[in-house]
Scaffold this motif. Structure first.
Motif, PDB file in Angstrom:
ATOM      1  N   ILE A  61      21.552  39.075  50.993  1.00  0.00           N
ATOM      2  CA  ILE A  61      22.344  37.940  50.516  1.00  0.00           C
ATOM      3  C   ILE A  61      23.650  38.411  49.877  1.00  0.00           C
ATOM      4  O   ILE A  61      24.709  37.806  50.077  1.00  0.00           O
ATOM      5  CB  ILE A  61      21.525  37.093  49.524  1.00  0.00           C
ATOM      6  CG1 ILE A  61      20.307  36.495  50.234  1.00  0.00           C
ATOM      7  CG2 ILE A  61      22.386  35.977  48.912  1.00  0.00           C
ATOM      8  CD1 ILE A  61      19.330  35.793  49.309  1.00  0.00           C
ATOM      9  N   ALA A  62      23.576  39.510  49.127  1.00  0.00           N
ATOM     10  CA  ALA A  62      24.774  40.061  48.487  1.00  0.00           C
ATOM     11  C   ALA A  62      25.833  40.418  49.529  1.00  0.00           C
ATOM     12  O   ALA A  62      27.022  40.087  49.392  1.00  0.00           O
ATOM     13  CB  ALA A  62      24.411  41.287  47.659  1.00  0.00           C
ATOM     14  N   GLY A  63      25.397  41.099  50.601  1.00  0.00           N
ATOM     15  CA  GLY A  63      26.328  41.453  51.662  1.00  0.00           C
ATOM     16  C   GLY A  63      26.892  40.226  52.346  1.00  0.00           C
ATOM     17  O   GLY A  63      28.084  40.168  52.674  1.00  0.00           O
ATOM     18  N   TYR A  64      26.046  39.230  52.562  1.00  0.00           N
ATOM     19  CA  TYR A  64      26.451  37.970  53.200  1.00  0.00           C
ATOM     20  C   TYR A  64      27.563  37.292  52.403  1.00  0.00           C
ATOM     21  O   TYR A  64      28.565  36.848  52.966  1.00  0.00           O
ATOM     22  CB  TYR A  64      25.226  37.073  53.278  1.00  0.00           C
ATOM     23  CG  TYR A  64      25.378  35.784  54.058  1.00  0.00           C
ATOM     24  CD1 TYR A  64      25.524  35.792  55.443  1.00  0.00           C
ATOM     25  CD2 TYR A  64      25.321  34.549  53.411  1.00  0.00           C
ATOM     26  CE1 TYR A  64      25.606  34.594  56.162  1.00  0.00           C
ATOM     27  CE2 TYR A  64      25.409  33.357  54.111  1.00  0.00           C
ATOM     28  CZ  TYR A  64      25.547  33.384  55.490  1.00  0.00           C
ATOM     29  OH  TYR A  64      25.623  32.201  56.196  1.00  0.00           O
ATOM     30  N   GLN A  65      27.391  37.243  51.088  1.00  0.00           N
ATOM     31  CA  GLN A  65      28.416  36.656  50.215  1.00  0.00           C
ATOM     32  C   GLN A  65      29.743  37.391  50.368  1.00  0.00           C
ATOM     33  O   GLN A  65      30.799  36.785  50.556  1.00  0.00           O
ATOM     34  CB  GLN A  65      27.982  36.738  48.753  1.00  0.00           C
ATOM     35  CG  GLN A  65      26.883  35.791  48.328  1.00  0.00           C
ATOM     36  CD  GLN A  65      26.532  36.014  46.862  1.00  0.00           C
ATOM     37  OE1 GLN A  65      26.330  37.145  46.422  1.00  0.00           O
ATOM     38  NE2 GLN A  65      26.462  34.935  46.100  1.00  0.00           N
ATOM     39  N   GLN A  66      29.682  38.710  50.266  1.00  0.00           N
ATOM     40  CA  GLN A  66      30.907  39.512  50.282  1.00  0.00           C
ATOM     41  C   GLN A  66      31.621  39.439  51.624  1.00  0.00           C
ATOM     42  O   GLN A  66      32.852  39.336  51.683  1.00  0.00           O
ATOM     43  CB  GLN A  66      30.572  40.974  49.948  1.00  0.00           C
ATOM     44  CG  GLN A  66      30.087  41.171  48.521  1.00  0.00           C
ATOM     45  CD  GLN A  66      29.398  42.513  48.330  1.00  0.00           C
ATOM     46  OE1 GLN A  66      30.053  43.558  48.308  1.00  0.00           O
ATOM     47  NE2 GLN A  66      28.072  42.504  48.212  1.00  0.00           N
ATOM     48  N   GLY A  67      30.856  39.474  52.715  1.00  0.00           N
ATOM     49  CA  GLY A  67      31.464  39.417  54.038  1.00  0.00           C
ATOM     50  C   GLY A  67      32.137  38.091  54.302  1.00  0.00           C
ATOM     51  O   GLY A  67      33.260  38.032  54.826  1.00  0.00           O
ATOM     52  N   ALA A  68      31.459  36.998  53.939  1.00  0.00           N
ATOM     53  CA  ALA A  68      32.025  35.662  54.152  1.00  0.00           C
ATOM     54  C   ALA A  68      33.291  35.466  53.328  1.00  0.00           C
ATOM     55  O   ALA A  68      34.312  34.956  53.827  1.00  0.00           O
ATOM     56  CB  ALA A  68      30.989  34.601  53.803  1.00  0.00           C
ATOM     57  N   LYS A  69      33.252  35.887  52.061  1.00  0.00           N
ATOM     58  CA  LYS A  69      34.404  35.718  51.162  1.00  0.00           C
ATOM     59  C   LYS A  69      35.580  36.603  51.577  1.00  0.00           C
ATOM     60  O   LYS A  69      36.745  36.239  51.377  1.00  0.00           O
ATOM     61  CB  LYS A  69      33.997  36.039  49.727  1.00  0.00           C
ATOM     62  CG  LYS A  69      33.060  35.030  49.078  1.00  0.00           C
ATOM     63  CD  LYS A  69      33.801  33.777  48.655  1.00  0.00           C
ATOM     64  CE  LYS A  69      32.917  32.839  47.856  1.00  0.00           C
ATOM     65  NZ  LYS A  69      33.660  31.596  47.465  1.00  0.00           N
ATOM     66  N   ALA A  70      35.279  37.762  52.147  1.00  0.00           N
ATOM     67  CA  ALA A  70      36.349  38.688  52.539  1.00  0.00           C
ATOM     68  C   ALA A  70      37.232  38.094  53.621  1.00  0.00           C
ATOM     69  O   ALA A  70      38.453  38.307  53.645  1.00  0.00           O
ATOM     70  CB  ALA A  70      35.751  40.012  53.021  1.00  0.00           C
TER      71      ALA A  70
ATOM     72  N   ILE B  51      35.154  50.355  53.458  1.00  0.00           N
ATOM     73  CA  ILE B  51      34.571  49.201  52.783  1.00  0.00           C
ATOM     74  C   ILE B  51      33.254  49.630  52.155  1.00  0.00           C
ATOM     75  O   ILE B  51      32.391  50.204  52.838  1.00  0.00           O
ATOM     76  CB  ILE B  51      34.317  48.038  53.756  1.00  0.00           C
ATOM     77  CG1 ILE B  51      35.631  47.515  54.346  1.00  0.00           C
ATOM     78  CG2 ILE B  51      33.560  46.890  53.059  1.00  0.00           C
ATOM     79  CD1 ILE B  51      35.441  46.440  55.417  1.00  0.00           C
ATOM     80  N   THR B  52      33.097  49.374  50.877  1.00  0.00           N
ATOM     81  CA  THR B  52      31.834  49.631  50.180  1.00  0.00           C
ATOM     82  C   THR B  52      31.216  48.286  49.812  1.00  0.00           C
ATOM     83  O   THR B  52      31.861  47.436  49.197  1.00  0.00           O
ATOM     84  CB  THR B  52      32.053  50.463  48.904  1.00  0.00           C
ATOM     85  OG1 THR B  52      32.668  51.711  49.260  1.00  0.00           O
ATOM     86  CG2 THR B  52      30.734  50.744  48.208  1.00  0.00           C
ATOM     87  N   VAL B  53      29.964  48.098  50.193  1.00  0.00           N
ATOM     88  CA  VAL B  53      29.301  46.816  49.991  1.00  0.00           C
ATOM     89  C   VAL B  53      28.278  46.946  48.859  1.00  0.00           C
ATOM     90  O   VAL B  53      27.431  47.841  48.876  1.00  0.00           O
ATOM     91  CB  VAL B  53      28.593  46.343  51.281  1.00  0.00           C
ATOM     92  CG1 VAL B  53      28.077  44.910  51.106  1.00  0.00           C
ATOM     93  CG2 VAL B  53      29.548  46.420  52.476  1.00  0.00           C
ATOM     94  N   SER B  54      28.347  46.041  47.915  1.00  0.00           N
ATOM     95  CA  SER B  54      27.388  46.017  46.808  1.00  0.00           C
ATOM     96  C   SER B  54      26.095  45.344  47.251  1.00  0.00           C
ATOM     97  O   SER B  54      26.095  44.455  48.110  1.00  0.00           O
ATOM     98  CB  SER B  54      27.974  45.263  45.621  1.00  0.00           C
ATOM     99  OG  SER B  54      26.988  45.017  44.637  1.00  0.00           O
ATOM    100  N   ASP B  55      24.974  45.756  46.650  1.00  0.00           N
ATOM    101  CA  ASP B  55      23.698  45.117  46.948  1.00  0.00           C
ATOM    102  C   ASP B  55      23.291  44.111  45.867  1.00  0.00           C
ATOM    103  O   ASP B  55      22.143  43.677  45.824  1.00  0.00           O
ATOM    104  CB  ASP B  55      22.588  46.170  47.119  1.00  0.00           C
ATOM    105  CG  ASP B  55      22.362  47.012  45.873  1.00  0.00           C
ATOM    106  OD1 ASP B  55      23.062  46.817  44.873  1.00  0.00           O
ATOM    107  OD2 ASP B  55      21.480  47.891  45.920  1.00  0.00           O
ATOM    108  N   LYS B  56      24.248  43.731  45.042  1.00  0.00           N
ATOM    109  CA  LYS B  56      23.990  42.782  43.945  1.00  0.00           C
ATOM    110  C   LYS B  56      24.561  41.397  44.268  1.00  0.00           C
ATOM    111  O   LYS B  56      25.730  41.275  44.640  1.00  0.00           O
ATOM    112  CB  LYS B  56      24.596  43.278  42.631  1.00  0.00           C
ATOM    113  CG  LYS B  56      24.141  44.681  42.213  1.00  0.00           C
ATOM    114  CD  LYS B  56      22.627  44.781  42.059  1.00  0.00           C
ATOM    115  CE  LYS B  56      22.225  46.205  41.653  1.00  0.00           C
ATOM    116  NZ  LYS B  56      20.737  46.350  41.643  1.00  0.00           N
TER     117      LYS B  56
END
Length: 352
Positions: free
Chosen positions: A195-204, A344-349
Motif C-alpha cells: 500500500i505504501a508503494g501504491y500511494q507513492q507511485g500514484a502521487k508521483a 527512486i527509493t520507495v518507502s515501505d511505510k
C-alpha cells in the motif's frame, strides 16, 4: 581357390560376431556401473521431506499460499523430493501443524505468512536440527530459520503509478473521478508495504489523486472484500488494489459488477477477470519456496534474511490489461528501471 574364399568368409563372420558380443558386454557393464549411482541420488532426494503449512487462507487463495504451493509442487517434480501440505483453519493451528511435521522428521518446514512468526520462533527452538523457511517475516535469531522477504513496496509503486496515469489520462473504463482505492487484509507490514508503494507511485505521477484505504481484518472472506470494494466504488474509486489474499477475490468480483478496474496481488490474477484486472503486483513466493528447497537439499541452507526485489525478479508486474496504452506501459517500465538503478527509493511505510 573357391574353398579358401569360403573359409575366409567364415572366419570373418566369426570375428565380427565376437566383436559385437564384446561390444555388447562392454555397453552392459558401463550401464550397470552407472545405474546404482542414479538410484542412490534419486533415493536420497526422495528421502528428503518438505512440509508446507499454510496460513488460514489455504492453498486456494489465488494468492501467496497458492504461490508457495506451486513452488513446492515444482520442487517435487523437478527435484524428486517428498512433499506434504497442512492447511491451517485458524491461527491456533500454526504451532501444532509445524510441530507435526517436525516430529515426523521433516528436513525442511515452510511457514507461509507473517502471521506465523511467533509459531516459527517457538517450534524452531524446540527442534533445532530441523530447518524452517518463513515467508514474509524476519526471524534472525535462529540458525535453523531462513526468512524470505520481498520488497513489495517497489512493485506497489509501479501499479500505483499505472493507476495514477490511467486516471490522469482518462483512458479505458476510467471516467475521471481521479480517485483510486485499496482494500487491505490485516494492517500488518507485508500488506502495508504494498500500500505504501501504491500511494507513492500514484502521487508521483498524479499529485492530486485521491486514495481511499480500508482493511477487512481478514484474508479469507471474499464477501467482506466485495462489500468493502463496493463502498469505495460508491465513493468514486475507479481502480481498486486488493492486498487481502483470498478476501481480494471479492474485490475483483465487485470491479466486474461495477465495470471498474481491480489490481491483483501476489500472483498474476488477470485470469480471474481478464477485462477488469488492470494488472497484478506479483510477489514470487513460488521462486523463493523452490530456491530454498533446492539449496537446503544441496546442503546450502542459509539462515537469516533473503531479499527478493525488482533486481532479482522476486517481485514484478503481471499481465497488463489491453486497455492500458503503450505510452503508460513505457512510463511504468522506466520507473521500474529507475528503482533498479537506485534513482527512486520507495518507502515501505504508509502515509496517513
Amino acid at each position: 581357390m573357391k574353398r579358401w574364399r569360403v573359409v575366409l568368409a567364415s572366419l570373418l563372420i566369426v570375428v565380427l560376431s565376437v566383436s559385437v558380443l564384446l561390444s555388447g558386454c562392454s555397453s552392459k557393464t558401463k550401464q550397470e556401473s552407472t545405474q546404482p549411482q542414479t538410484t542412490t541420488q534419486e533415493s536420497k532426494n526422495k528421502d528428503f521431506k518438505v512440509g508446507l503449512v499454510t496460513d488460514v487462507g489455504g492453498i486456494n487463495d489465488h494468492s501467496f499460499n497458492q504461490m508457495a504451493y506451486e513452488g513446492l509442487q515444482r520442487a517435487a517434480k523437478e527435484l524428486g523430493v517428498t512433499v506434504n501440505v497442512i492447511q491451517s483453519k485458524k491461527m491456533e493451528d500454526y504451532v501444532p501443524n509445524l510441530t507435526n511435521f517436525a516430529q515426523q522428521g521433516y528436513n525442511l518446514i515452510i511457514a507461509v505468512g507473517f502471521m506465523m512468526h511467533d509459531a516459527v520462533e517457538e517450534v524452531s527452538q524446540k527442534f533445532p536440527d530441523t530447518k524452517f523457511l518463513i515467508i514474509d517475516s524476519e526471524v534472525t535469531d535462529r540458525p535453523n530459520v531462513s526468512s524470505a522477504m520481498f520488497k513489495t513496496e517497489q512493485v506497489g509503486y509501479l501499479v500505483g503509478a499505472m493507476a495514477g496515469l490511467m486516471e490522469k489520462e482518462k483512458v479505458g473504463k476510467v471516467k475521471g473521478t481521479n480517485t483510486i482505492g485499496v482494500v487491505g487484509g490485516m494492517q500488518i507490514p507485508p500488506v502495508d508495504s504494498f500500500i505504501a508503494g501504491y500511494q507513492q507511485g500514484a502521487k508521483a505521477v498524479n499529485p492530486d489523486i485521491k486514495i481511499i484505504i480500508n482493511y477487512t481484518n481478514n484474508f479469507n472472506d471474499p464477501a467482506a472484500g466485495k462489500q468493502m470494494a463496493l463502498t469505495e466504488i460508491s465513493q468514486g474509486a475507479e481502480i481498486i488494489f486488493q492486498v487481502a489474499g483470498g478476501t481480494g477475490d471479492g474485490v475483483i468480483k465487485a470491479a466486474q459488477e461495477k465495470n471498474v478496474y481491480a489490481i491483483g496481488v501476489d500472483a498474476d490474477q488477470s485470469y480471474l477477470a481478464p477485462d477488469h484486472v488492470l494488472t497484478s503486483a506479483v510477489k514470487r513466493v513460488d521462486v523463493a519456496t523452490y530456491d530454498v528447497i533446492k539449496d537446503t537439499l544441496n546442503g546450502n541452507f542459509k539462515s537469516g534474511i533473503v531479499y527478493f526485489d525488482l533486481k532479482n525478479e522476486g517481485v514484478g508486474i503481471g499481465k497488463v490489461n489491453k486497455d492500458v496504452p503503450q505510452s503508460i506501459i513505457d512510463k511504468v517500465n522506466q520507473l521500474a528501471q529507475d528503482i533498479k538503478d537506485g534513482k527512486i527509493t520507495v518507502s515501505d511505510k504508509v502515509s496517513k
